[in-house]
Design an enzyme around this catalytic site. Structure first.
Site, mmCIF file in Angstrom:
data_model
loop_
_atom_site.group_PDB
_atom_site.id
_atom_site.type_symbol
_atom_site.label_atom_id
_atom_site.label_comp_id
_atom_site.label_asym_id
_atom_site.label_seq_id
_atom_site.Cartn_x
_atom_site.Cartn_y
_atom_site.Cartn_z
ATOM 1 N N CYS A 145 -10.290 -5.587 -10.146
ATOM 2 C CA CYS A 145 -9.777 -4.311 -9.647
ATOM 3 C C CYS A 145 -8.358 -4.431 -9.094
ATOM 4 O O CYS A 145 -7.814 -3.487 -8.555
ATOM 5 C CB CYS A 145 -10.713 -3.724 -8.594
ATOM 6 S SG CYS A 145 -10.840 -4.736 -7.128
ATOM 7 N N HIS A 154 0.794 -1.224 0.000
ATOM 8 C CA HIS A 154 0.000 0.000 0.000
ATOM 9 C C HIS A 154 0.824 1.270 0.000
ATOM 10 O O HIS A 154 0.336 2.323 -0.395
ATOM 11 C CB HIS A 154 -1.047 -0.076 1.099
ATOM 12 C CG HIS A 154 -2.083 -1.089 0.731
ATOM 13 N ND1 HIS A 154 -1.922 -2.420 1.008
ATOM 14 C CD2 HIS A 154 -3.214 -0.978 -0.008
ATOM 15 C CE1 HIS A 154 -2.938 -3.087 0.491
ATOM 16 N NE2 HIS A 154 -3.739 -2.244 -0.130
HETATM 17 C C1 PEP Z 1 -6.606 -6.505 -4.446
HETATM 18 O O1 PEP Z 1 -6.315 -7.197 -3.471
HETATM 19 O O2 PEP Z 1 -6.405 -6.834 -5.627
HETATM 20 C C2 PEP Z 1 -7.225 -5.173 -4.257
HETATM 21 C C3 PEP Z 1 -7.686 -4.486 -5.263
HETATM 22 O O3 PEP Z 1 -7.236 -4.683 -3.002
HETATM 23 P P1 PEP Z 1 -5.945 -4.103 -2.273
HETATM 24 O O4 PEP Z 1 -4.833 -3.976 -3.291
HETATM 25 O O5 PEP Z 1 -6.329 -2.783 -1.704
HETATM 26 O O6 PEP Z 1 -5.666 -5.130 -1.233
#
Ligand code: PEP
Ligand code: MG
Length: 748
Positions: A681, A370
């Site tokens: 996503c 993140h």
């Molecule tokens: C994922 O895990 O692909 C996602 C879109 O969520 P994050 O990257 O915020 O964990």
């Protein structure tokens, strides 16, 4: 009768080892050894090479008989030359006619050419290689078996002492800030976490700080009154900065400068400075003294995160000095620098942004971590490279950070810099062209595809709108939580969510509920120690356990979605039960809000599919949920048991793994069968190489960080949809990663 008095010699060495602690300089100590060895072995040359693990090289540290100016300069790879070979194979190498040996290696100017015989003996402590001792003679075939034995005895006797010497030399080198061994390192290949290019001086966040004492030295005599005024001015400036960041980054501004403002209010800090002033010390010097003490105290803290608070203290000191003296430094410690850090928290990233850093190099945290995601939103180039040597880069070293491909150039040549910046110019033009794309995204054979944006910060909306997104496919609602120093209130959250829906009038906006835990730690919440945070109290588990936090967020979302096209989805759903429980809480919130006569929406509720447990029961989840969104970042991590933030296993993080492809197919099939909307996503959707497969299994909606939208737009327009289904079927038949990679055109 030996030519050399071996027994006496061994005794001399042990005496010398005993003298070790009284020796002022380590280099001297080593030099004394080489002199004694040449004397007793009756030869012309003795050299000591020490092994440096971080460089994986042997470095010449002392020599009797060769050119002394080469000490510290000659570096051998393990296995290079006869010396390197002795070290590599952990055995003595005895050569009577060196020039005839194909492994020989001569350095011009070192003066080795005239020596015919060589005996190289590794210095070992047990099986641990410490270095090599080499003796040489002008005479051919000069060393015999007894010489080997005696040199072995000497080196084993000296091994632990030499190991200590090596450590002390390294520490002294660090203290004197001599060029680090890394000086030879030119290029580190890492991986891009946030694309872009930066060329600037480096600063290591673990390291000590730049010198601002000169401001104090340049100052004329000042008074206690000047100091008080400087405190007031500094406070005003910090508040101003705080305000500015609140404007620029409304959603995550938090209290970036609180620590510094608090410092100015701290009686201990102010009194310590005043005490010095009252002893007659010029106020700027008093500030430097007390800031220095705090820096010293913080430096001793083991926790690297707390240790980095040094930067707050230094920054306050700098503000005070500038305000008192009227002299300006051009830079804060971090401004315009490329920051190298072992690890960062999302809140650090925001602070670095506000301090105008040019780029970030991280030693840990994968490219889907993140901090990487946040850096993309803040437009800070970031490279993740598991190279500990980067932490010993000396401050001010020029770095060219090519975060487009993940390369770190250290002290690059002008040519390299030019080439990379020229390349960027070309890309800028392309970006410009792509911005002017008018048509809706579609494949070459004219099938419309929905391209949505992933939004991490409100600031991302601008690019998303410029690239004519169809809406927001994923809003990562946790970022405002991560940056603040306490849970944001319902009202604060409402304002953020409302800006999101208002920023995309009429378009679909999907808000994800809180996804904390794993690599997203709330600084104000005590998690206790979790051995495996990625398998711990994460995401929806956290929300279901802390219902009040969940309810506050849901109320804010439901209110913000009034008369808008808003949906809510839950992250990391692992069972139907969990989904129903979350849904039940939404229904309770709706009921309460309606009773309160609040204006709300009745959103569709979706499940993020990112766990293997959800894949197996996907039909039941698809029946229950209004829509599905596939989070491939986590899905890949959990299916393959590869930590997405661990650089050491980054080569195993393979979305093209057959299990991932088959899981995706299963999820999409279930969605189609239950007539539910499905989108991708995760970052897998940003790579054009995966696009034909994803289209082939029936995905028609993608949600990516806005900066990828133009690229995706273009890739889609080159794909013939009717050809993707047979390709996907072919890929699904494969069982080997290698074959799939080949078919997808992925380099492995
Ligand atoms: C994922 O895990 O692909 C996602 C879109 O969520 P994050 O990257 O915020 O964990
Ligand atoms: Mg996820």
């Amino acid at each position: 009768m030996f030519r050399r008095d071996h027994a006496k010699f061994i005794c001399d060495v042990s005496e010398l080892a005993g003298l070790f602690h009284d020796t002022a300089s380590m280099e001297d100590f080593l030099q004394k050894i080489t002199a004694m060895v040449t004397h007793h072995m009756d030869c012309e040359v003795c050299s000591i090479y020490l092994y440096y693990e971080d460089l994986n090289e042997l470095v010449l540290k002392a020599t009797q008989g060769l050119n002394p100016s080469f000490v510290g300069q000659i570096k051998l790879k393990v296995g290079e030359g006869l010396t390197g070979l002795a070290f590599k194979e952990k055995r003595p190498i005895c050569e009577g006619q060196v020039k005839n040996n194909p492994n020989s290696r001569f350095f011009q100017g070192l003066g080795e050419e005239r020596f015919e015989s060589l005996l190289a003996v590794p210095i070992l402590r047990g099986q641990v290689g410490i270095g090599v001792m080499v003796i040489q003679s002008e005479k051919r075939n000069y060393f015999f078996i007894d010489d080997i034995q005696i040199l072995r005895a000497i080196t084993s006797q000296l091994a632990t002492t030499l190991e200590t010497a090596r450590l002390l030399i390294t520490l002294n080198d660090q203290k004197q800030k001599k060029p680090q061994p890394l000086a030879d390192l030119k290029l580190v290949k890492g991986r891009s976490g946030s694309s872009g290019v930066a060329f600037a001086e480096a600063i290591v966040m673990d390291g000590l700080l730049t010198d601002f004492e000169q401001l104090a030295r340049l100052s004329k005599p000042l008074t206690e009154g000047d100091f008080h005024r400087a405190v007031e001015d500094t406070e005003k400036q910090l508040q101003q900065l705080q305000k500015q960041i609140e404007n620029d980054l409304f959603d995550v501004s938090g209290f970036i400068f609180t620590a510094q403002i608090l410092m100015l209010k701290d009686k201990g800090f102010l009194d310590a400075i005043l005490a010095l002033i009252r002893q007659g010390i010029n106020p700027p010097q008093a500030v430097v003294g007390v800031v220095g003490e705090y820096v010293h105290k913080f430096s001793a803290i083991a926790d690297s995160y707390l240790r980095d608070k040094i930067y707050d203290v230094k920054d306050v000191g700098r503000h005070l000095l500038e305000n008192m003296t009227g002299l300006k430094q051009h830079h804060s410690d971090l401004e315009d620098r490329i920051v190298i850090a072992r690890e960062l928290l999302p809140s650090d990233t925001i602070k670095l942004f506000s301090q105008k850093v040019k780029g970030i190099i991280l030693l840990s945290g994968g490219v889907t971590s993140h901090v990487s995601i946040l850096s993309r939103s803040l437009n800070i180039p970031l490279v993740v490279a598991d190279e500990p040597g980067l932490l010993s880069i000396s401050e001010g070293t020029r770095i060219l950070l090519d975060a487009v491909i993940g390369y770190i150039h250290i002290n690059p040549l002008e040519d390299t810099v030019q080439k990379i910046f020229d390349r960027e110019e070309l890309h800028k033009d392309l970006d410009h062209l792509k911005k002017s794309i008018r048509s809706r995204p579609h494949t070459k054979d004219g099938v419309a595809i929905k391209l949505m944006a992933n939004i991490n910060l409100l600031g991302d909306m601008k690019a998303a709108n410029e690239f004519k997104t169809d809406g927001i496919g994923l809003y990562r609602s946790e970022f405002p939580f991560l940056i603040r120093s306490s849970f944001p209130s319902e009202e604060e959250q409402y304002l953020i969510y409302r800006r999101l829906v208002e920023g995309m009038p009429g378009k679909e906006v999907t808000l994800r509920t809180l996804d904390v835990g794993g690599d997203k730690i709330l600084s104000y919440y005590d998690y206790g120690h979790e051995e495996n945070p990625f398998l711990g109290l994460r995401s929806i588990r956290f929300s279901l356990k802390y219902k009040d936090v969940f309810v506050t967020q849901l109320r804010a979302m439901l209110r913000a979605g009034h008369e808008a096209n808003m949906r809510i989805m839950f992250p990391m759903i692992s069972s139907v039960d969990e989904f129903q429980q979350a849904k039940g809480i939404v229904q309770e919130c709706v009921y309460d809000l309606e009773n309160e006569k609040q204006k709300i929406c009745h959103p569709q509720l979706g499940a993020m599919v990112e766990l293997p447990s959800a894949v197996d029961i996907i039909n039941e989840i698809a029946e229950e949920a209004d829509f599905l969104s596939i989070g491939t970042n986590d899905l890949v991590q959990y299916l393959l048991a590869v930590d997405r933030t661990n650089e050491r296993v980054a080569n195993l993080y393979l979305p093209q793994h057959p299990s991932v492809l088959r899981a995706l197919k299963k999820i999409v099939d279930a969605a189609i069968q239950h007539r539910k909307d499905v989108s991708i996503c995760g970052d897998m959707a940003t790579d054009p190489k995966f696009l034909p497969f994803l289209l082939g299994i029936g995905v028609r909606t993608f949600s990516v960080d806005a900066r990828y939208l133009p690229k995706l737009h273009e890739s889609l327009s080159n794909i013939i949809l009717s050809q993707t289904e047979p390709l996907a079927l072919e890929l699904l038949k494969q069982s080997k990663i290698e074959r799939i990679s080949q078919l997808m055109g992925i380099e492995t």
